[in-house]
Write an enzyme that holds these catalytic residues in place. Structure first.
Site, short mmCIF file in Angstrom:
data_model
loop_
_atom_site.label_atom_id
_atom_site.label_comp_id
_atom_site.label_asym_id
_atom_site.label_seq_id
_atom_site.Cartn_x
_atom_site.Cartn_y
_atom_site.Cartn_z
N CYS A 35 42.39 -53.96 -88.24
CA CYS A 35 43.53 -54.08 -87.32
C CYS A 35 44.40 -55.29 -87.64
CB CYS A 35 43.05 -54.22 -85.87
SG CYS A 35 42.41 -52.71 -85.16
N GLU A 85 36.42 -63.43 -84.13
CA GLU A 85 37.26 -62.41 -84.76
C GLU A 85 38.57 -63.03 -85.23
OE1 GLU A 85 36.04 -58.19 -83.09
OE2 GLU A 85 37.39 -59.20 -81.70
N GLY A 88 45.19 -61.29 -71.70
CA GLY A 88 44.19 -61.86 -72.60
C GLY A 88 44.29 -61.33 -74.01
N HIS A 89 44.79 -60.13 -74.17
CA HIS A 89 45.00 -59.54 -75.50
C HIS A 89 46.43 -59.02 -75.55
CE1 HIS A 89 44.63 -57.34 -79.17
NE2 HIS A 89 43.32 -57.31 -79.20
N HIS A 142 41.98 -56.77 -70.26
CA HIS A 142 42.83 -55.92 -71.12
C HIS A 142 43.59 -54.81 -70.38
CE1 HIS A 142 40.90 -58.19 -74.10
NE2 HIS A 142 40.47 -57.27 -74.92
N GLU A 172 39.44 -58.13 -90.10
CA GLU A 172 39.45 -56.86 -89.36
C GLU A 172 40.59 -55.97 -89.85
OE1 GLU A 172 39.38 -57.37 -85.10
OE2 GLU A 172 40.01 -55.29 -84.76
N HIS A 198 41.98 -65.48 -82.08
CA HIS A 198 41.75 -64.08 -82.45
C HIS A 198 42.90 -63.55 -83.31
CE1 HIS A 198 41.30 -59.72 -81.69
NE2 HIS A 198 40.04 -59.98 -81.37
N CYS A 205 38.71 -49.90 -82.12
CA CYS A 205 40.12 -50.25 -82.34
C CYS A 205 40.57 -49.92 -83.75
CB CYS A 205 40.35 -51.72 -82.04
SG CYS A 205 39.29 -52.84 -82.96
N CYS A 206 39.69 -50.10 -84.74
CA CYS A 206 40.14 -49.95 -86.13
C CYS A 206 40.36 -48.50 -86.54
CB CYS A 206 39.19 -50.66 -87.08
SG CYS A 206 39.18 -52.45 -86.86
ZN LIG Z 1 40.24 -53.28 -84.99
#
Ligand SMILES: [Zn+2]
Length: 618
Positions: free
Chosen positions: A337, A319, A203-204, A154, A335, A267, A403-404
């Site tokens: 996000c 996820e 990767g993200h 990341h 999620e 994801h 993250c959220c």
């Molecule tokens: Zn999140």
């Protein structure tokens, strides 16, 4: 065959062969979003939430980052090259996202102390940047020799969030110290990767849309080109991430080239950020290859993989996604996000197409899936948003993977972004939120103000002032949930035509014009697509944009056995003292009454069971 035609035309376009260009359907931005910095929200539903963002949510984020976790200490340690890294390898991103939320909050409510705090943080980021531009506290503290060796760590994801924060802070304050840190990091990445250099598959996803924002403020084409290059790195076997055993390349959207994607996989949040990046680059590069894929992906997401709450990603294992129509309620992941990601992506799709169907999804995700992610008090957060609970699922003050909370913190103060759009001859109204707005147009400006009882009723009053001579049309969205509505212009009933979900009101608009819209908002009983086996024999309740749920605390007598039927009679009423004021719904079937509240408001009282999909009997 179509693809061959497209490649030929695109090549011609690149050579400025204009006649052929006009035969393409190259994506353009049909609507330009009116930035939230021009939109002052005065709304009985949203204003208290924005106040609590300032008084509760931001202080929680700052306290967690500075005191309760080692996130800020990581930057301090990285600047000195001493001490250990604490937390997860992508924790830097939460700090950047919180700063982005601070920047947006400063636009809405200037606050010298908060700005000073942000400047202190930025000084610490700058001190943690390496001489070659690299910045990432995890690798600086665990071994710079290992940087850029694992695409799953990341580094570009964190850089992307830093760039979003840097652009936001520059726009909010005019200060460019963080923007310059971002430019040095972007240039470092471009010195390392790119055509003729190393391959790389982040990767993200996140860096792609961030680079487009960097291009937006610097006007330097190389950042847009790098975003385009990164998108096209996917699906060629360059991505190598061994850190999650058993996960395939589809998990991080690397199984096939992105322009060939036709179904969502892996994801959920990564997918949303990827589609945002594809949308942005599609428009700026006029690249139809992206939009053709995005159209197929949207159908796959919305018709086969989306919950009624606008949440996506049914499985906690990855996820993300499993198979089409697999939408379990108790085990739903959804999620927070990912719901915010749905807002971000659908807004871009709306801009490209002028089609209100994207705003219908945006609104569904915003008022349900995303809004449930934060408590009414603004200080507790859901990461996972199931549609059913046995009473054991509750918001938390923070998460190890945070993250959220930081996502919702940057989302809330920027909701003004989703209300208005403009095109050469029209003002577009997408969401109904009370506001006063000054829309810039060159050296002129137009003033619009909106009053509304949304989401509790569908009464909207729009007043125009300083009307631009170019404005011939007012395009007001008729939400997909709305089956009947009435318009009045200056007190007189009108019946506008409908185009792609917008009522098109044509007039010689002038200052002082008032447009009234009444969207009828009855209780709706909703059945799922019959392919969704988890919802067979069940119904959900929706009113206007809000999905409802039943909570045990309001339905203690027989929570598990209560059913709806064709004979059920529904009534709704506003209760100002419940859950900060909500329209409640009563469903009466014979001697049985089910009490419903809006889904976003659940888990703000005593702990208990909850469900959205209710058994439906004959
Ligand atoms: Zn999140």
């Amino acid at each position: 065959m179509k693809q061959i035609v497209f490649i030929t035309v695109a090549a011609m376009t690149a050579c400025s062969f204009m006649p052929l260009q006009s035969q393409t359907t190259a994506p353009v931005r049909k609507i330009e979003q009116v930035d939230f910095s021009h939109v002052k929200i005065h709304d009985s539903f949203w204003s208290p939430r924005l106040d609590r963002h300032t008084t509760a949510t931001l202080p929680v984020c700052i306290d967690q980052i500075e005191n309760k976790t080692g996130r800020m200490r990581n930057f301090e340690n990285a600047a000195k090259h001493e001490g250990k890294h604490s937390g997860i390898y992508f924790d830097d991103s939460d700090v950047y996202k919180a700063l982005e939320g601070i920047a947006y909050s400063l636009v809405n409510h200037p606050d010298a102390a908060l700005e000073k705090k942000a400047d202190e943080w930025i000084d610490k980021f700058a001190a943690a940047q390496q001489p070659d531009g690299y910045i990432n506290t995890y690798f600086t503290l665990t071994g710079l020799d290992q940087r850029w060796t694992d695409m799953g760590k990341h580094e570009m994801y964190c850089a992307g969030h830093m760039i979003e924060a840097g652009v936001a802070y520059y726009k909010a304050t005019g200060k460019r110290k963080l923007l310059d840190v971002c430019i040095r990091m972007a240039d470092h990445m471009m010195n390392t990767f790119g055509p003729g250099k190393r391959h790389w598959v982040p990767g993200h996803e996140e860096i792609e849309l961030a680079l487009v924002k960097l291009y937006g403020v610097t006007n330097n084409q190389k950042y847009l080109d790098f975003a385009d290059w990164l998108l096209n790195e996917r699906g060629h076997g360059y991505g190598k991430m061994g850190y999650i055993p058993g996960f395939t390349s589809a998990y991080y959207q690397d199984s096939i080239p992105v322009k060939q994607l036709n179904s969502i996989s892996g994801h959920a949040v990564r997918s949303m950020y990827l589609y945002c990046g594809m949308s942005d680059v599609a428009v700026l590069k006029k690249d139809e290859g992206y939009t053709k894929a995005l159209d197929k992906l949207w159908d796959d997401v919305v018709y086969r993989n989306m919950y009624i709450t606008g949440g996506i990603g049914s499985s906690g294992d990855n996820e993300g996604f499993t198979v089409d129509y697999d939408l379990p309620n108790l085990e739903a992941y959804c999620e927070t996000c990912a719901s915010v990601g749905m807002v971000l992506w659908n807004q871009r799709m709306n801009e490209m197409t002028g089609d209100a169907k994207y705003v219908d999804v945006l609104e569904r995700s915003m008022y349900n899936g995303a809004l449930a992610g934060i408590s009414l008090a603004g200080d507790r957060f859901f990461y996972v948003n199931p549609l059913e609970s046995k009473g054991d699922h509750h918001r938390e003050a923070w998460y190890g993977c945070a993250c959220c909370p930081s996502q919702i913190s940057r989302f809330l103060p920027s909701i003004g972004n989703y209300i208005y759009g403009t095109s050469s001859n029209a003002l577009w109204v997408n969401l109904y939120i009370g506001n006063k707005t000054e829309i810039p147009a060159g050296s002129a400006k137009m003033n619009v103000s909106m009053e509304t009882g949304y989401p509790w009723n569908g009464n909207v009053k729009l007043s125009l002032d300083n009307v631009l001579p170019t404005m011939k049309e007012l395009r007001m969205r008729i939400p997909g949930w709305c089956k009947s509505y009435q318009f009045k212009v200056n007190g007189k009933s009108v019946k506008p035509s409908i185009e792609k979900g917008y009522a098109v009101l044509k007039n010689r608009w002038k200052s002082g014009d008032v447009i009234e819209l009444n969207l009828n908002m009855p209780v709706e009983v909703v059945a799922a697509d019959p392919h969704v086996k988890q919802d067979l024999g069940k119904r959900a309740i929706q009113r206007g944009p809000l999905v409802y749920c039943m909570e045990e605390t309001d339905n203690k007598s027989a929570f598990d056995s209560m059913t709806l039927s064709p004979a059920t009679k529904f009534t709704s009423a506003f209760n100002p003292s419940l859950l900060d004021g909500v329209e409640t719904i009563k469903a009466v079937t014979g001697a049985e009454t089910i009490n419903f509240i809006p889904y976003y408001a659940w888990d703000n009282r005593e702990a208990g069971k909850m469900k959205v999909w209710i058994d439906y009997g004959k």
